[in-house]
Design a protein around this motif. Structure first.
Motif, PDB file in Angstrom:
ATOM      1  N   PRO A  87       0.700  -1.123  -0.022  1.00  0.00           N
ATOM      2  CA  PRO A  87      -0.136  -0.074   0.052  1.00  0.00           C
ATOM      3  C   PRO A  87       0.839   1.166  -0.008  1.00  0.00           C
ATOM      4  O   PRO A  87       2.147   1.117   0.427  1.00  0.00           O
ATOM      5  CB  PRO A  87      -0.986  -0.120   1.231  1.00  0.00           C
ATOM      6  N   ARG A  88       0.278   2.340  -0.609  1.00  0.00           N
ATOM      7  CA  ARG A  88       0.894   3.633  -0.543  1.00  0.00           C
ATOM      8  C   ARG A  88       2.073   3.830  -1.513  1.00  0.00           C
ATOM      9  O   ARG A  88       2.732   4.427  -1.282  1.00  0.00           O
ATOM     10  CB  ARG A  88       1.262   4.340   0.902  1.00  0.00           C
ATOM     11  N   GLY A  89       2.346   2.718  -2.541  1.00  0.00           N
ATOM     12  CA  GLY A  89       3.408   2.607  -3.221  1.00  0.00           C
ATOM     13  C   GLY A  89       4.736   2.236  -2.805  1.00  0.00           C
ATOM     14  O   GLY A  89       5.824   2.257  -3.439  1.00  0.00           O
ATOM     15  N   ASP A  90       4.663   1.535  -1.717  1.00  0.00           N
ATOM     16  CA  ASP A  90       5.763   0.923  -0.863  1.00  0.00           C
ATOM     17  C   ASP A  90       6.075  -0.225  -1.498  1.00  0.00           C
ATOM     18  O   ASP A  90       5.003  -0.850  -2.435  1.00  0.00           O
ATOM     19  CB  ASP A  90       5.471   0.699   0.426  1.00  0.00           C
ATOM     20  N   VAL A  91       7.374  -0.664  -1.394  1.00  0.00           N
ATOM     21  CA  VAL A  91       7.643  -2.115  -1.935  1.00  0.00           C
ATOM     22  C   VAL A  91       8.361  -2.849  -0.610  1.00  0.00           C
ATOM     23  O   VAL A  91       9.150  -2.177   0.083  1.00  0.00           O
ATOM     24  CB  VAL A  91       9.042  -1.886  -3.123  1.00  0.00           C
ATOM     25  N   ILE A  92       7.751  -4.210  -0.533  1.00  0.00           N
ATOM     26  CA  ILE A  92       8.249  -4.975   0.268  1.00  0.00           C
ATOM     27  C   ILE A  92       9.277  -6.033  -0.253  1.00  0.00           C
ATOM     28  O   ILE A  92       9.029  -6.577  -1.193  1.00  0.00           O
ATOM     29  CB  ILE A  92       7.080  -5.672   1.048  1.00  0.00           C
ATOM     30  N   VAL A 104      10.801  -0.378   1.335  1.00  0.00           N
ATOM     31  CA  VAL A 104      11.006   0.889   0.752  1.00  0.00           C
ATOM     32  C   VAL A 104      10.022   1.892   0.388  1.00  0.00           C
ATOM     33  O   VAL A 104       8.942   1.261  -0.068  1.00  0.00           O
ATOM     34  CB  VAL A 104      12.258   0.628  -0.277  1.00  0.00           C
ATOM     35  N   THR A 105       9.746   2.967   0.864  1.00  0.00           N
ATOM     36  CA  THR A 105       8.804   4.045   0.439  1.00  0.00           C
ATOM     37  C   THR A 105       8.999   4.533  -1.011  1.00  0.00           C
ATOM     38  O   THR A 105      10.312   4.496  -1.197  1.00  0.00           O
ATOM     39  CB  THR A 105       8.684   5.128   1.591  1.00  0.00           C
ATOM     40  N   MET A 110      13.408   3.717   4.371  1.00  0.00           N
ATOM     41  CA  MET A 110      13.620   2.385   4.406  1.00  0.00           C
ATOM     42  C   MET A 110      13.611   1.787   5.727  1.00  0.00           C
ATOM     43  O   MET A 110      13.734   2.433   6.629  1.00  0.00           O
ATOM     44  CB  MET A 110      15.136   1.911   4.016  1.00  0.00           C
ATOM     45  N   THR A 111      12.970   0.786   5.817  1.00  0.00           N
ATOM     46  CA  THR A 111      12.771  -0.038   7.265  1.00  0.00           C
ATOM     47  C   THR A 111      13.323  -1.468   7.019  1.00  0.00           C
ATOM     48  O   THR A 111      12.895  -2.051   6.045  1.00  0.00           O
ATOM     49  CB  THR A 111      11.231  -0.130   7.453  1.00  0.00           C
ATOM     50  N   VAL A 112      14.135  -1.948   8.063  1.00  0.00           N
ATOM     51  CA  VAL A 112      14.649  -3.207   7.839  1.00  0.00           C
ATOM     52  C   VAL A 112      14.086  -3.849   9.070  1.00  0.00           C
ATOM     53  O   VAL A 112      14.038  -3.634  10.241  1.00  0.00           O
ATOM     54  CB  VAL A 112      16.103  -3.300   7.843  1.00  0.00           C
TER      55      VAL A 112
END
Length: 246
Positions: A87-92, A104-105, A110-112
């Motif tokens: 959602p919201r254009g993020d990539v998991i 990654v937004t 970035m969130t790890v």
């Protein structure tokens, strides 16, 4: 009648000031837009970069090849990541076992996700990094590595565990699989609750095939890599552990 004429006069006098204010506002908006367009945008991170999370975990992210690669500092395993839309254009980005590793937004945030921070920890770019593409060792170094990994596993398990490598298309991929598989076995051997599941382990074999996979039966752990898929054709430690544990 006089009141009406006075009101008309006031409207005529105020009209130019309102128009002038509108013009000034338009000019200021245009100037602001021009200034924003002239500002230098923050440079995009290089294809291979080092990142540090708020949790303290540092890692290298290599996006120079066909598949994104990630390796945590002080770890031997390189994770091959697979992107999925969020959602919201993020990539998991997930590993081959489906575990979420990175998010990654659209603006580069970035969130790890790690065992230390399973709920996620923000990460920021810290500088350039070295490529995670595995090197070619050659016959002598390869034989030495096999003997070394066999000794390491045998010591942790408490009995001789043979390590075999049967591949001629991609030595680098087989070496990666060898390191990852032996690390997974040693992790299981160090666990008081999981150690029992490798009580019959006698050999670890790395070979090549049309499809990557892991099998464990009758004390034999077999890891198959697919050279046609590059790094994505090598099972991760998560898949090795899931093949061994019931």
């Amino acid at each position: 009648m006089a009141i009406a004429l006075a009101a008309a006069a006031l409207s005529l006098l105020s009209a130019p000031s309102q128009a002038a204010a509108q013009i000034r506002g338009n000019v200021q908006a245009e100037q602001g837009e021009k200034l924003r367009s002239l500002r230098p945008s923050s440079p995009a991170p290089p294809p291979v970069g080092r990142y540090v999370a708020d949790s303290g975990d540092g890692f290298i992210l290599d996006r120079s090849g066909r598949h994104p690669l990630l390796r945590f500092e002080r770890r031997d395993e390189t994770w091959v990541l697979r992107p999925t839309a969020a959602p919201r254009g993020d990539v998991i980005y997930r590993n081959d076992a489906g575990d979420q590793v990175l998010r990654v937004t659209p603006n580069g945030g970035m969130t790890v996700y790690t065992p230390r921070a399973p709920g996620g920890s923000p990460a920021s770019f810290a500088g350039a990094g070295q490529s995670l593409t595995p090197p070619t060792l050659g016959p002598m170094l390869l034989f030495r590595l096999m003997a070394q990994r066999s000794a390491m596993v045998s010591e942790v398990v408490g009995r001789l565990v043979e390590v075999n490598l049967d591949g001629d298309q991609s030595e680098a991929l087989c070496v990666e699989a060898l390191i990852v598989s032996t690390e997974a076995v040693m992790r299981i051997a160090r666990s008081p609750t999981a150690r029992q599941y490798i009580s019959e382990l006698r050999s670890i074999t790395i070979n090549e095939g049309p499809r990557a996979g892991v099998t464990y039966a009758r004390g034999r752990l077999t890891v198959t890599v697919n050279p046609q898929q590059g790094m994505a054709g090598r099972p991760s430690s998560a898949r090795v552990i899931r093949a061994i544990l019931p």
